[in-house]
Write a protein that holds these residues in place. Structure first.
Motif, PDB file in Angstrom:
ATOM      1  N   PHE A 176       0.155  58.182   6.535  1.00 24.84           N
ATOM      2  CA  PHE A 176       0.434  56.818   6.903  1.00 24.84           C
ATOM      3  C   PHE A 176       0.838  55.993   5.283  1.00 24.84           C
ATOM      4  N   ARG A 177      -0.142  56.326   4.209  1.00 27.42           N
ATOM      5  CA  ARG A 177      -0.166  55.670   3.063  1.00 27.42           C
ATOM      6  C   ARG A 177       1.403  56.114   2.414  1.00 27.42           C
ATOM      7  N   GLU A 178       1.704  57.327   2.512  1.00 29.95           N
ATOM      8  CA  GLU A 178       2.898  57.783   1.894  1.00 29.95           C
ATOM      9  C   GLU A 178       4.062  56.957   2.559  1.00 29.95           C
ATOM     10  N   GLN A 179       4.048  56.752   3.983  1.00 26.70           N
ATOM     11  CA  GLN A 179       5.219  56.160   4.405  1.00 26.70           C
ATOM     12  C   GLN A 179       5.242  54.622   4.231  1.00 26.70           C
ATOM     13  N   LEU A 180       4.088  53.996   4.047  1.00 27.87           N
ATOM     14  CA  LEU A 180       4.107  52.662   3.831  1.00 27.87           C
ATOM     15  C   LEU A 180       4.641  52.295   2.188  1.00 27.87           C
ATOM     16  N   SER A 181       4.360  53.424   1.562  1.00 25.60           N
ATOM     17  CA  SER A 181       5.056  53.218   0.192  1.00 25.60           C
ATOM     18  C   SER A 181       6.454  53.051   0.048  1.00 25.60           C
ATOM     19  N   LEU A 182       6.995  53.749   0.874  1.00 25.71           N
ATOM     20  CA  LEU A 182       8.553  53.959   0.945  1.00 25.71           C
ATOM     21  C   LEU A 182       9.249  52.451   1.182  1.00 25.71           C
ATOM     22  N   LEU A 183       8.257  51.546   1.902  1.00 25.25           N
ATOM     23  CA  LEU A 183       8.669  50.254   2.156  1.00 25.25           C
ATOM     24  C   LEU A 183       8.940  49.353   0.824  1.00 25.25           C
ATOM     25  N   GLY A 184       8.182  49.740  -0.063  1.00 28.21           N
ATOM     26  CA  GLY A 184       8.383  49.130  -1.401  1.00 28.21           C
ATOM     27  C   GLY A 184       7.538  47.557  -1.132  1.00 28.21           C
ATOM     28  N   MET A 185       6.769  47.360  -0.574  1.00 27.99           N
ATOM     29  CA  MET A 185       6.012  46.324  -0.246  1.00 27.99           C
ATOM     30  C   MET A 185       4.729  46.105  -0.732  1.00 27.99           C
ATOM     31  N   GLY A 186       4.051  47.234  -1.156  1.00 34.91           N
ATOM     32  CA  GLY A 186       2.863  47.310  -1.562  1.00 34.91           C
ATOM     33  C   GLY A 186       1.855  47.457  -0.347  1.00 34.91           C
ATOM     34  N   LEU A 187       2.275  47.790   0.581  1.00 44.38           N
ATOM     35  CA  LEU A 187       1.184  47.657   2.109  1.00 44.38           C
ATOM     36  C   LEU A 187       0.329  48.969   2.120  1.00 44.38           C
ATOM     37  N   GLU A 188       0.760  50.057   1.319  1.00 44.17           N
ATOM     38  CA  GLU A 188      -0.170  51.172   1.139  1.00 44.17           C
ATOM     39  C   GLU A 188      -1.543  50.717   0.618  1.00 44.17           C
ATOM     40  N   ASP A 189      -1.531  49.621  -0.322  1.00 41.31           N
ATOM     41  CA  ASP A 189      -2.785  49.395  -0.931  1.00 41.31           C
ATOM     42  C   ASP A 189      -3.412  48.171   0.112  1.00 41.31           C
ATOM     43  N   ARG A 190      -2.928  47.790   1.218  1.00 43.51           N
ATOM     44  CA  ARG A 190      -3.542  47.055   1.836  1.00 43.51           C
ATOM     45  C   ARG A 190      -3.869  47.632   3.345  1.00 43.51           C
ATOM     46  N   GLN A 227       7.299  41.511   6.132  1.00 41.54           N
ATOM     47  CA  GLN A 227       6.193  42.700   6.050  1.00 41.54           C
ATOM     48  C   GLN A 227       6.008  43.320   7.504  1.00 41.54           C
ATOM     49  N   ARG A 228       5.782  42.329   8.264  1.00 42.34           N
ATOM     50  CA  ARG A 228       5.494  42.753   9.834  1.00 42.34           C
ATOM     51  C   ARG A 228       6.564  43.424  10.564  1.00 42.34           C
ATOM     52  N   GLN A 229       7.792  43.102  10.107  1.00 38.72           N
ATOM     53  CA  GLN A 229       8.878  43.585  10.665  1.00 38.72           C
ATOM     54  C   GLN A 229       9.302  45.103  10.107  1.00 38.72           C
ATOM     55  N   ALA A 230       8.794  44.805   8.818  1.00 40.52           N
ATOM     56  CA  ALA A 230       9.223  46.166   8.237  1.00 40.52           C
ATOM     57  C   ALA A 230       8.167  47.465   8.730  1.00 40.52           C
ATOM     58  N   LEU A 231       6.847  46.888   8.695  1.00 44.85           N
ATOM     59  CA  LEU A 231       5.818  47.514   9.559  1.00 44.85           C
ATOM     60  C   LEU A 231       6.235  48.166  10.966  1.00 44.85           C
ATOM     61  N   ALA A 268      15.222  36.588  12.484  1.00 45.61           N
ATOM     62  CA  ALA A 268      14.125  35.563  12.148  1.00 45.61           C
ATOM     63  C   ALA A 268      13.606  35.499  10.805  1.00 45.61           C
ATOM     64  N   LEU A 269      14.358  36.317   9.935  1.00 44.13           N
ATOM     65  CA  LEU A 269      13.797  36.551   8.546  1.00 44.13           C
ATOM     66  C   LEU A 269      14.512  35.572   7.693  1.00 44.13           C
ATOM     67  N   ASP A 270      14.262  35.206   6.476  1.00 43.71           N
ATOM     68  CA  ASP A 270      15.095  34.868   5.396  1.00 43.71           C
ATOM     69  C   ASP A 270      15.838  35.920   4.726  1.00 43.71           C
ATOM     70  N   PRO A 271      17.190  35.237   4.471  1.00 47.51           N
ATOM     71  CA  PRO A 271      18.351  36.173   4.042  1.00 47.51           C
ATOM     72  C   PRO A 271      17.925  37.372   3.093  1.00 47.51           C
ATOM     73  N   ALA A 272      17.320  37.061   2.170  1.00 45.64           N
ATOM     74  CA  ALA A 272      16.438  38.326   1.369  1.00 45.64           C
ATOM     75  C   ALA A 272      15.904  39.216   2.063  1.00 45.64           C
ATOM     76  N   THR A 273      14.881  38.792   2.697  1.00 46.13           N
ATOM     77  CA  THR A 273      14.150  39.555   3.467  1.00 46.13           C
ATOM     78  C   THR A 273      14.712  40.498   4.666  1.00 46.13           C
ATOM     79  N   ALA A 274      15.863  39.778   5.304  1.00 50.89           N
ATOM     80  CA  ALA A 274      16.417  40.404   6.427  1.00 50.89           C
ATOM     81  C   ALA A 274      17.481  41.657   5.723  1.00 50.89           C
TER      82      ALA A 274
END
Length: 266
Positions: A129-143, A155-159, A180-186
């Motif tokens: 799980f941690r390894e896959q989360l790290s691939l998102l590049g959002m720091g979710l692996e530490d949360r 973050q929720r949509q990426a998850l 529903a996301l801002d342009p950069a996040t989308a």
């Protein structure tokens, strides 16, 4: 991989609110196809997705996935092999559960074991799980121990995307999942989507309101109107199309101009 054979669905039949949402709709997707879908308001895009996912049973016709007739299979059974993302980032995750618990649910739901429980999640699974989360590049692996409700929409949509593809599905349905996301996040979530779909070779259908995305993403473009597919293009024909060409193709196929302001202004 997906064969839709003349499906129809009418809501509230026999009442003043009767609505024919799908009418003799047919579609064939090859294994690995990534098709984008655009259309007017009420064209039946989300209804088609819900029919595939099993949210309701169609009135007529059949749906086949990987050669198996799933027309009458329950939604929770189909969810083992069909990933489904929605426009609303709040859907697809349990806000009061932690990131780790959400990923465990997604992992166990898609498992082919006859009986799975939280106790079966091992330390090795959590490391994955941690390894896959790290691939998102959002720091979710530490949360991983934090509730999902504390995450931003992006973050929720990426998850949710990660959860839907953690165990590679046979089919991935993306219903305007970046709208529903801002342009950069989308853009970031879309790039993650393209990367995951390409790496896993996932067969995918993606509804979008962006005409440029409809021609640039994936290998095939569909246009819908009044519960039917009115235009279907791929290969060299698709590569040579412009947005104006696509609008003209819609007009010819549907017998009317596209009236979706979000699409026209994109």
């Amino acid at each position: 991989m997906l064969k839709i054979d003349n499906i129809s669905k009418t809501f509230n039949p026999g009442t003043v609110n009767e609505k024919a949402a799908l009418t003799n709709l047919s579609l064939d997707l090859k294994d690995g196809d990534f098709a984008t879908i655009v259309g007017s308001n009420g064209a039946g895009k989300s209804t088609m997705f819900n029919a595939i996912a099993g949210t309701f049973i169609v009135d007529e016709g059949n749906i086949y996935l990987d050669g198996e007739d799933i027309t009458f299979k329950k939604e929770h059974v189909r969810s083992k092999v069909i990933g489904h993302l929605f426009q609303d980032p709040l859907k697809g995750t349990a806000p009061n559960m932690t990131i780790e618990e959400n990923m465990a649910l997604a992992y166990l739901r898609a498992s082919h074991a006859s009986s799975q429980y939280f106790s079966r999640i091992s330390g090795k699974d959590k490391a994955k799980f941690r390894e896959q989360l790290s691939l998102l590049g959002m720091g979710l692996e530490d949360r991983m121990k934090q509730p999902v409700g504390l995450l931003s929409g992006g973050q929720r949509q990426a998850l949710t995307l990660l959860m839907a593809t953690f165990v590679t599905p046979k089919l991935l349905l993306l219903d305007e999942h970046t709208a529903a996301l801002d342009p950069a996040t989308a853009e970031k979530v879309l790039e993650l989507t393209k990367s995951i779909v390409a790496e896993r070779g996932i067969t995918c259908l993606m509804v979008t309101h962006n005409m440029h995305q409809a021609l640039d993403v994936g290998n095939r473009t569909l246009m819908m109107n009044a519960g039917q597919i009115v235009f279907d293009t791929s290969g060299e024909e698709r590569a040579g199309l412009t947005v104006n060409d696509l609008l003209e193709k819609f007009k010819v196929g549907a017998g009317e101009e596209l009236d979706n302001d979000r699409v026209l202004l994109s």
